[in-house]
Write a protein that holds these residues in place. Structure first.
Motif, PDB file in Angstrom:
ATOM      1  N   THR A   1      43.415  45.565  35.514  1.00 30.53           N
ATOM      2  CA  THR A   1      43.390  46.174  37.053  1.00 30.53           C
ATOM      3  C   THR A   1      44.672  47.041  37.250  1.00 30.53           C
ATOM      4  O   THR A   1      44.441  47.961  38.205  1.00 30.53           O
ATOM      5  CB  THR A   1      43.478  45.023  37.884  1.00 30.53           C
TER       6      THR A   1
ATOM      7  N   ASP B   1      38.062  47.011  36.034  1.00 31.28           N
ATOM      8  CA  ASP B   1      38.306  45.712  36.418  1.00 31.28           C
ATOM      9  C   ASP B   1      38.601  44.560  35.291  1.00 31.28           C
ATOM     10  O   ASP B   1      38.654  44.827  33.986  1.00 31.28           O
ATOM     11  CB  ASP B   1      36.910  45.327  37.244  1.00 31.28           C
TER      12      ASP B   1
ATOM     13  N   ASP C   1      34.946  45.368  32.052  1.00 33.11           N
ATOM     14  CA  ASP C   1      36.095  46.632  31.591  1.00 33.11           C
ATOM     15  C   ASP C   1      37.023  46.141  30.489  1.00 33.11           C
ATOM     16  O   ASP C   1      37.079  46.716  29.631  1.00 33.11           O
ATOM     17  CB  ASP C   1      36.650  47.096  32.821  1.00 33.11           C
TER      18      ASP C   1
ATOM     19  N   TRP D   1      36.373  35.545  36.860  1.00 30.97           N
ATOM     20  CA  TRP D   1      35.501  35.609  35.715  1.00 30.97           C
ATOM     21  C   TRP D   1      35.051  34.268  35.097  1.00 30.97           C
ATOM     22  O   TRP D   1      33.749  34.218  35.104  1.00 30.97           O
ATOM     23  CB  TRP D   1      36.137  36.608  34.713  1.00 30.97           C
TER      24      TRP D   1
END
Length: 347
Positions: free
Chosen positions: A91, A96, A100, A275
């Motif tokens: 980040t 992200d 990403d 996540w």
């Protein structure tokens, strides 16, 4: 780390079958050379080639890991481990911490030559250098960019002690070079194998080589004379922390010839926490209440759980003839950082 120590002039000599990509550059990385590759293994991935200004990274003094310096030739990681603690750092780069991190990989194309220059600097005192402690230096991109051979050669030529922690079996490619380095300096090689269940592996670590392939690599390094340490990490609550999983994993590690095994229960730092929580709610919703309880106070599970889990792994390790070396003997794998007080939410 932000981007003040990186720049990206045009790069000559691009790996074969590379084509310029068209996505706009992130604001944090003006002028990078952006690449995609037309092979299935790199489908959906973008590589940002940069020239780093420095490559030897000083570990913050507050850290309790048993090393002071690291080298990280990549940022982001195609291993796509759901729990990877380094996700948050993406980040900082205008990416992200989720998809990403898995698909947008920064490549420090001058890592080897830069390291050689920094090792030659009068102020450098030959401290131990750890690799693979942030993202894996033997992730899939290494097969294209081949940054590690020049890094190892530099460390070998300066007789600078170093260690590598990896899930990547591509390290076997560099086994002859690592044997050369081990004749000149102290070299530690460690692998991460948290569990051997292949269904769990495909779900949680989809971009990594299978546990069996990692075990095969351990055997090759052991046969070559290396004392290989294994970081049994992460051990996942409700998924790989039962006695059967611990026994089968420790038995497989011992059978591969490893010299030691060090357990590390799952910790969930910001970025990885969100996540992993999404995946858990989707794939194992019945475990959500347990995780909320275990991680209600922060990134780390409660100390009693950690101690009990570690004790069970140690019992299994002794049963299979493994031992956990004292740090004074040799550095094998990074120790688990001490839990820090922080209030986070899971789901």
């Amino acid at each position: 780390m932000r981007w003040e120590n990186l720049t990206a002039p045009p790069v000559e000599g691009v790996p074969g079958r590379a084509a310029p990509a068209t996505p706009p550059l992130p604001l944090a990385l003006p002028g990078a050379v952006v690449r995609t590759f037309d092979t299935p293994g790199f489908a959906g991935m973008t590589f940002y080639e940069v020239h780093a200004r420095s490559i030897l990274n000083k570990v913050p003094g507050t850290s309790r890991v048993p090393f002071e310096w690291t080298v990280n030739p990549y940022r982001g990681c195609s291993h796509a481990c759901l729990y990877c603690f380094a996700r948050k750092t993406h980040t900082y780069l205008d990416f992200d911490a989720g998809a990403d991190f898995d698909r947008q990989v920064i490549v420090k194309v001058n890592a080897g030559e830069l390291l050689r220059r920094e090792l030659a600097a009068p102020r450098w005192r030959g401290a131990h250098v750890a690799m693979g402690t942030n993202v894996d230096c033997y992730q899939r991109a290494e097969g294209r960019y081949r940054l590690m051979p020049s890094i190892i050669e530099a460390l070998r030529d300066f007789a600078n002690p170093f260690s590598i922690l990896t899930k990547g079996t591509l390290i076997v490619r560099d086994l002859p070079l690592l044997r050369q380095a081990a004749q000149a300096t102290r070299v530690g090689v460690s692998f991460s194998v948290g569990f051997v269940d292949e269904r769990l592996w495909r779900s949680v670590e989809p971009g990594t080589p299978s546990p069996q392939r990692r075990l095969d690599a351990i055997r090759q390094f052991t046969d070559a004379g290396f004392e290989v340490g294994v970081l049994m990490a992460p051990i996942l609550p409700g998924l790989s922390d039962d006695d059967e999983s611990i026994e089968s994993t420790v038995a497989a590690i011992a059978a591969a010839g490893a010299a030691s095994v060090t357990p590390l229960p799952l910790h969930l730092r910001p970025g990885a926490r969100e996540w992993y929580a999404q995946w858990l709610a989707r794939e194992h919703p019945h475990l959500v209440p347990r995780y909320r309880e275990l991680y209600r106070s922060g990134a780390y599970a409660p100390q009693p759980y950690q101690r009990e889990l570690t004790a069970r792994v140690r019992v299994a390790a002794r049963r299979h003839g493994l031992y956990r070396p004292d740090r004074s003997e040799h550095r094998q794998v990074p120790a688990a950082p001490a839990p820090a007080p922080e209030q986070l939410s899971l789901l």
